[in-house]
Design a protein around this motif. Structure first.
Motif, mmCIF file in Angstrom:
data_model
loop_
_atom_site.group_PDB
_atom_site.id
_atom_site.type_symbol
_atom_site.label_atom_id
_atom_site.label_comp_id
_atom_site.label_asym_id
_atom_site.label_seq_id
_atom_site.Cartn_x
_atom_site.Cartn_y
_atom_site.Cartn_z
ATOM 1 N N LYS A 179 0.840 -1.200 0.000
ATOM 2 C CA LYS A 179 0.000 0.000 0.000
ATOM 3 C C LYS A 179 0.875 1.249 0.000
ATOM 4 N N LEU A 180 0.545 2.182 -0.897
ATOM 5 C CA LEU A 180 1.259 3.451 -0.986
ATOM 6 C C LEU A 180 0.483 4.542 -0.264
ATOM 7 N N THR A 181 1.215 5.398 0.458
ATOM 8 C CA THR A 181 0.640 6.559 1.127
ATOM 9 C C THR A 181 1.537 7.750 0.845
ATOM 10 N N LEU A 182 0.959 8.835 0.367
ATOM 11 C CA LEU A 182 1.727 10.047 0.087
ATOM 12 C C LEU A 182 2.141 10.700 1.397
ATOM 13 N N LEU A 183 3.418 11.097 1.469
ATOM 14 C CA LEU A 183 3.959 11.724 2.678
ATOM 15 C C LEU A 183 4.256 13.201 2.424
ATOM 16 N N GLY A 184 3.389 14.064 2.847
ATOM 17 C CA GLY A 184 3.658 15.496 2.809
ATOM 18 C C GLY A 184 3.782 16.098 1.423
ATOM 19 N N ASP A 185 4.364 17.300 1.397
ATOM 20 C CA ASP A 185 4.538 18.045 0.162
ATOM 21 C C ASP A 185 5.751 17.533 -0.614
ATOM 22 N N PRO A 186 5.773 17.769 -1.926
ATOM 23 C CA PRO A 186 6.951 17.379 -2.719
ATOM 24 C C PRO A 186 8.221 18.045 -2.193
ATOM 25 N N VAL A 187 9.336 17.345 -2.360
ATOM 26 C CA VAL A 187 10.647 17.825 -1.904
ATOM 27 C C VAL A 187 11.426 18.308 -3.114
#
Length: 192
Positions: A179-187
């Motif tokens: 499972k993928l989960t997006l972590l915060g804003d792009p770096v």
């Protein structure tokens, strides 16, 4: 848990012309290569595994931002745009007989004529995701990124996406038991 950072390749002449590239193997434009050579990965991503789509534009981008040779993965090749490859999206959109739809109106099962649907892209990415065993950067294409980000955010290609894919940014996701989960804003990439 593994972190996966995805980043889009730099501009090509076809990007600038508004042509759909798909799997056509177009190299970076000179200015894009020069701009990318002035950037590098943030410190905490310097030692991550580095993998790229086998297409020139992705491999070149990976080399330029990391200073090292990436592994390549066929699963990361751009979505197959079929009969629309090489054509301009604006021209297709203006032709009522083309069948063209904006990606926000695709759903998971729409495909360009003789092309590939988001669901089919997802199916070919899943075995590759299962091979990841440490933090990884994948240099790829907007079609691949949209599918992975859709999985990470629950977007279903129906209406506006809850993300914008911009260049020179790492989109960081956590991969846990498939499972993928997006972590915060792009770096953002950083200046050398």
């Amino acid at each position: 848990m593994i972190k996966l950072a995805i980043i889009r390749h730099g501009h090509t002449p076809w990007n600038r012309a508004g042509q759909i590239q798909g799997r056509t193997d177009i190299a970076l434009e000179d200015q894009a290569a020069a701009d990318l050579a002035a950037l590098t990965l943030p410190d905490d991503w310097q030692t991550a595994d580095l993998v790229a789509s086998p297409l020139k534009r992705a491999v070149q981008t990976a080399r330029l931002i990391s200073g090292r040779e990436p592994a390549t993965a066929a699963a990361l090749i751009e979505m197959d745009w079929g009969d629309w490859e090489g054509k301009k999206g604006l021209d297709l959109k203006a032709d009522q007989n083309s069948g063209f739809r904006d990606i926000e109106d695709w759903g998971w099962d729409y495909r360009p004529p003789n092309g590939e649907s988001p669901r089919e892209v997802s199916a070919r990415l899943q075995p590759w995701l299962e091979t990841l065993n440490q933090d990884t950067i994948a240099v790829c294409h907007i079609g691949i990124m949209r599918v992975l980000l859709a999985q990470a955010t629950g977007w279903n290609f129906d209406g506006a996406a809850p993300f914008q894919v911009k260049r020179n940014r790492l989109y960081v996701m956590e991969l846990d038991k498939g499972k993928l989960t997006l972590l915060g804003d792009p770096v953002r990439l950083v200046a050398r």
